[in-house]
Design a protein around this motif. Structure first.
Motif, PDB file in Angstrom:
ATOM      1  N   THR A 122       0.816  -1.217   0.000  1.00 13.38           N
ATOM      2  CA  THR A 122       0.000   0.000   0.000  1.00 13.38           C
ATOM      3  C   THR A 122       0.846   1.262   0.000  1.00 13.38           C
ATOM      4  O   THR A 122       0.541   2.233  -0.707  1.00 13.38           O
ATOM      5  N   LYS A 123       1.897   1.278   0.763  1.00 21.70           N
ATOM      6  CA  LYS A 123       2.774   2.452   0.834  1.00 21.70           C
ATOM      7  C   LYS A 123       3.341   2.780  -0.547  1.00 21.70           C
ATOM      8  O   LYS A 123       3.305   3.936  -0.998  1.00 21.70           O
ATOM      9  N   GLU A 124       3.844   1.756  -1.240  1.00 18.80           N
ATOM     10  CA  GLU A 124       4.459   1.986  -2.546  1.00 18.80           C
ATOM     11  C   GLU A 124       3.421   2.347  -3.602  1.00 18.80           C
ATOM     12  O   GLU A 124       3.694   3.161  -4.491  1.00 18.80           O
ATOM     13  N   VAL A 125       2.228   1.756  -3.523  1.00 18.87           N
ATOM     14  CA  VAL A 125       1.171   2.089  -4.482  1.00 18.87           C
ATOM     15  C   VAL A 125       0.759   3.547  -4.335  1.00 18.87           C
ATOM     16  O   VAL A 125       0.599   4.270  -5.329  1.00 18.87           O
ATOM     17  N   ILE A 126       0.599   4.000  -3.104  1.00 19.31           N
ATOM     18  CA  ILE A 126       0.224   5.396  -2.879  1.00 19.31           C
ATOM     19  C   ILE A 126       1.308   6.335  -3.392  1.00 19.31           C
ATOM     20  O   ILE A 126       1.020   7.362  -4.039  1.00 19.31           O
ATOM     21  N   GLU A 127       2.556   6.006  -3.142  1.00 24.19           N
ATOM     22  CA  GLU A 127       3.651   6.835  -3.650  1.00 24.19           C
ATOM     23  C   GLU A 127       3.653   6.848  -5.176  1.00 24.19           C
ATOM     24  O   GLU A 127       3.914   7.880  -5.798  1.00 24.19           O
ATOM     25  N   TYR A 128       3.336   5.724  -5.783  1.00 26.55           N
ATOM     26  CA  TYR A 128       3.300   5.602  -7.242  1.00 26.55           C
ATOM     27  C   TYR A 128       2.152   6.414  -7.838  1.00 26.55           C
ATOM     28  O   TYR A 128       2.319   7.120  -8.837  1.00 26.55           O
ATOM     29  N   LEU A 129       0.973   6.330  -7.208  1.00 29.62           N
ATOM     30  CA  LEU A 129      -0.206   7.019  -7.725  1.00 29.62           C
ATOM     31  C   LEU A 129      -0.198   8.509  -7.406  1.00 29.62           C
ATOM     32  O   LEU A 129      -0.754   9.307  -8.168  1.00 29.62           O
ATOM     33  N   CYS A 130       0.394   8.863  -6.281  1.00 25.78           N
ATOM     34  CA  CYS A 130       0.233  10.223  -5.759  1.00 25.78           C
ATOM     35  C   CYS A 130       1.542  11.007  -5.684  1.00 25.78           C
ATOM     36  O   CYS A 130       1.655  11.971  -4.907  1.00 25.78           O
TER      37      CYS A 130
END
Length: 272
Positions: A109-117
């Motif tokens: 989740t941490k990496e996905v949020i950084e990727y999307l945002c």
């Protein structure tokens, strides 16, 4: 021949239901989660099926701030299952075994949020309208127009373009699906070419839309032991690994299936 038990599974000689020890549960809150092991004799071929249910991510904030907290609990519980199967049934390594169900494997989740945002700013609201304390909502705002592209709460993951997780089976997000890596060698999986299996809307008119509660992930999987994967590769027809009902409403999870022909005798004559 199949035995049917409506009440007491303990009567069965070919089925075992086990809950995880309490220390494996996140925050040690005991629940019904565990696994169901059944054994079959198909012709001359012994076949073991293990239906498993691992722990979910109770809080998106915890999953973001401590990515290994829930993933680590799932990893330990799955390792417990594999170790117990190896200890209790040494013959498992010689026969096909398939372990399947809701693994609750999540994207990081941490990496996905950084990727999307990436490049956004954050706007936070707090419980009871306080200026500080326990966070209620994090809005990730696009710099150019202050539009919220992601709204995050304990049980809310609302990305402004959730359809992105279904385009081309969400290939761009596969790199964040790494919980299985610990078990490579013990377990094998055919290539995943279907969209994330969770969480979908339970509205009958929106069965192909994500619910917006969690980051879409491939929670539902089918893995094979080395002997199980060999049986798949020996199939005289092309194996199919996919999800069901892409446009229909079947609950918050899309069921996943594996189809192949199992050779059941020494002469190699196939039967499915």
């Amino acid at each position: 021949m199949f035995q049917v038990f409506f009440q007491d599974f303990k009567q069965s000689t070919c089925l075992l239901r086990i809950k995880y020890p309490q220390e494996y549960f996140p925050e040690k809150r005991y629940s019904r989660k565990g696994y169901l092991h059944s054994r079959y004799l198909v012709g001359s071929k012994q076949l073991d099926l293990v239906n498993i249910h691992l722990f979910h991510d109770a809080s998106n904030f915890t999953a973001k701030d401590m990515p290994d907290f829930y993933a680590g609990k799932r990893r330990d519980a799955l390792q417990y299952v594999l170790n117990k199967l190896k200890t209790d049934y040494p013959d498992l390594q010689k026969n096909p075994m398939y372990i399947f169900g809701d693994f609750n494997f999540r994207l990081n989740t941490k990496e996905v949020i950084e990727y999307l945002c990436g490049g956004t700013t954050q706007s936070k609201t707090f419980e009871n309208d306080a200026l500080e304390g326990e966070i209620k909502t994090i809005n990730y705002l696009r710099t150019m127009d202050r539009q919220a592209i992601l709204k995050l709460e304990i049980k809310k993951f609302e990305y402004y373009d959730m359809g992105r997780f279904t385009i081309q089976a969400a290939k761009e997000f596969r790199k964040f699906d790494r919980e299985f890596y610990t078990f490579v060698g013990d377990l094998h999986e055919l290539p995943v070419r279907f969209p994330p299996s969770y969480p979908y809307s339970e509205d009958l008119s929106c069965g192909n839309q994500f619910l917006g509660t969690r980051c879409p992930s491939w929670c539902d999987r089918i893995f094979a032991s080395p002997a199980g994967m060999k049986a798949i590769k020996d199939s005289p027809v092309e194996p199919v690994y996919n999800s069901l009902s892409p446009d229909g409403c079947v609950g918050d999870h899309k069921p996943v299936f594996l189809s192949f022909v199992l050779r059941i005798n020494e002469e190699g004559n196939p039967d499915s």
